[in-house]
Write an enzyme that holds these catalytic residues in place. Structure first.
Site, PDB file in Angstrom:
ATOM      1  N   GLU A  95       1.875  11.670  -0.376  1.00  0.00           N
ATOM      2  CA  GLU A  95       3.136  11.762  -1.109  1.00  0.00           C
ATOM      3  C   GLU A  95       2.844  11.447  -2.655  1.00  0.00           C
ATOM      4  O   GLU A  95       3.707  10.588  -3.211  1.00  0.00           O
ATOM      5  CB  GLU A  95       4.235  10.900  -0.771  1.00  0.00           C
ATOM      6  CG  GLU A  95       4.608  11.374   0.862  1.00  0.00           C
ATOM      7  CD  GLU A  95       5.945  11.011   1.247  1.00  0.00           C
ATOM      8  OE1 GLU A  95       6.948  10.834   0.778  1.00  0.00           O
ATOM      9  OE2 GLU A  95       6.158  11.211   2.626  1.00  0.00           O
ATOM     10  N   THR A 137      -0.876  10.945  -4.960  1.00  0.00           N
ATOM     11  CA  THR A 137      -1.853   9.814  -5.139  1.00  0.00           C
ATOM     12  C   THR A 137      -1.641   8.947  -6.392  1.00  0.00           C
ATOM     13  O   THR A 137      -0.828   9.074  -6.939  1.00  0.00           O
ATOM     14  CB  THR A 137      -3.260  10.483  -5.692  1.00  0.00           C
ATOM     15  OG1 THR A 137      -3.060  11.218  -7.008  1.00  0.00           O
ATOM     16  CG2 THR A 137      -3.899  11.691  -4.865  1.00  0.00           C
ATOM     17  N   ILE A 167     -10.901 -12.688   5.033  1.00  0.00           N
ATOM     18  CA  ILE A 167     -10.665 -14.029   5.915  1.00  0.00           C
ATOM     19  C   ILE A 167     -11.156 -13.862   7.377  1.00  0.00           C
ATOM     20  O   ILE A 167     -11.383 -15.009   7.789  1.00  0.00           O
ATOM     21  CB  ILE A 167      -9.056 -14.118   5.851  1.00  0.00           C
ATOM     22  CG1 ILE A 167      -8.650 -14.495   4.231  1.00  0.00           C
ATOM     23  CG2 ILE A 167      -8.595 -15.327   6.717  1.00  0.00           C
ATOM     24  CD1 ILE A 167      -7.300 -14.395   3.973  1.00  0.00           C
TER      25      ILE A 167
END
Ligand code: CAA
Length: 378
Positions: free
Chosen positions: A361, A363, A335
């Site tokens: 934490e 994948t 954008i």
């Protein structure tokens, strides 16, 4: 389940957003460039009770619920994802296991100073040769007299060079999952910080490798039962993943807010780009996915408050929120066009900061493994 915010949750959002906008956002770019640890942010977050959001007041915490915790991480991360992870690790990966598995003495000695924001905490599970297969760790712990002696190397430990206490894991038996959890004071003999990583994103957060070289810690610093540390590590990550889902949510929300603002200002072909359907559909998709990610994240947080196991719900929330954030930051750069590709606009930084939410934490592949095991009833 009820998703109408409570008064405490509304106040938490308002106050953390205002703190992030006033004290974090203005310094965010400088810390991203210098990669210096933001001590001033950490001090203020600690003083505001943001390191022990769900810790009962009797242990020095703010005594709020887990949804307030998720809102805290979301709003900090909307300001800067590094601030979000600094607080998420203190709350989710340090306070949470100390609260759940610690003895009264351990809570007094180690939980209280982190929850009160006087100390920073860290979590050391991953090693150079074991990331997704966490139980393949090679660090060992041996009991000799009144002390545990730990030998090994840990990697990618968030907060660890500035921490006073680390929740660390080491092998205490021959079987793959015979692992124990330890409370490691960072002034222990044999503890060293080996290397600070030079990262793509969340550059103000401290990510280091640690050496345990005959490191000596008191016998009473075993956390929970002997050989049960792997279960502690996994249960801790069930809560930790709510924090990373919330971090992704905060990044995605900022991407939407920045894109909306830009689309209303920028003109092309004689009109605001917000008037083009191509842009409107991108904003609509971002908003829809953010709403869904928020509900999934708060659901997992509510399950934690109800004391129900939420392994599945946390993985679903983390997987969806991190991947939705990936799509949101990508759309935000698009954008902004050429301006999205340069550092003058924050979406360039959001694009880099988001990426790790699909990695640490657990994948996205590990989350899918956890989710599939639940779906298949394994
Ligand atoms: N809660 C409690 N116990 C659990 C559990 C949970 N969520 N998940 C598993 N366990 C227990 C099992 O019940 C089993 O216990 P028993 O032997 O007593 O029955 C034991 O743990 C072993 O379970 P598995 O056989 O399922 O273990 P596994 O070796 O197959 O591993 C895994 C499972 C899901 C792949 C796990 O290794 C995993 O989550 N890997 C990803 C690691 C990860 O997320 N690392 C992140 C590092 S921390 C970080 O990134 C922090 C940061 O810097 C921000």
């Amino acid at each position: 389940m009820d998703f109408a915010p409570t008064e405490a949750q509304e106040i938490t959002r308002k106050s953390v957003r205002s703190f992030a906008e006033q004290e974090i956002v203005p310094q965010s770019r400088a810390f991203d460039e210098s990669q210096e640890f933001p001590q001033a942010w950490a001090k203020k977050m600690g003083e505001l009770g943001l390191f022990g959001v769900f810790v009962p007041e009797k242990y020095g915490g703010s005594g709020l619920d887990t949804v307030c915790y998720a809102i805290t991480i979301e709003e900090l991360s909307r300001g800067d994802a590094s601030a979000g992870v600094i607080a998420a690790v203190c709350n989710g990966l340090v306070c949470e296991p100390l609260l759940r598995y610690g003895t009264e003495e351990q809570k007094r000695k180690y939980l209280r100073p982190v929850a009160r924001g006087e100390w920073i905490g860290a979590y050391a599970l991953t090693e150079p040769g074991s990331g997704s297969d966490a139980a393949a760790m090679r660090t060992t712990a041996e009991l000799k007299g009144d002390h545990w002696i730990l030998n090994g190397t840990k990697s990618f430990a968030t907060n660890a060079s500035v921490a006073k206490v680390v929740i660390g894991y080491a092998r205490t038996g021959r079987q793959k999952h015979e692992i124990s959890a330890f409370i490691i004071p960072t002034d222990a003999d044999g503890f060293s910080v080996l290397k600070k990583e030079d990262k793509m994103g969340i550059r103000a957060s401290d990510t280091v490798s640690l050496g345990f070289d005959g490191m000596k810690i008191p016998k009473e610093n075993l956390l929970g039962e002997l050989h049960k540390g792997f279960n502690i590590a996994m249960a801790t990550l069930d809560g930790g993943r709510i924090g990373i889902a919330a971090q992704a949510l905060g990044i995605a929300q900022r991407a939407l807010d920045e894109s909306t603002k830009y689309a209303k200002e920028r003109e092309a072909f004689g009109q605001k780009i917000a008037d083009f359907q191509a842009i409107q559909w991108k904003l609509a998709d971002m908003a829809t996915e953010i709403e869904a990610a928020r509900l999934l994240t708060y659901r997992a947080a509510q399950m934690e408050d109800l004391g129900r196991r939420h392994t599945y719900e946390s993985s679903v929330a983390k997987l969806f929120a991190s991947e939705a954030a990936h799509r949101a930051v990508d759309a935000a750069v698009q954008i902004h066009g050429g301006y999205g590709f340069i550092k003058d606009y924050v979406v360039e930084k959001l694009y880099r900061d988001q990426r790790v939410t699909e990695i640490y934490e657990g994948t996205s592949e590990i989350q899918r493994m956890v989710i599939a095991r639940a779906v298949l009833g394994k």
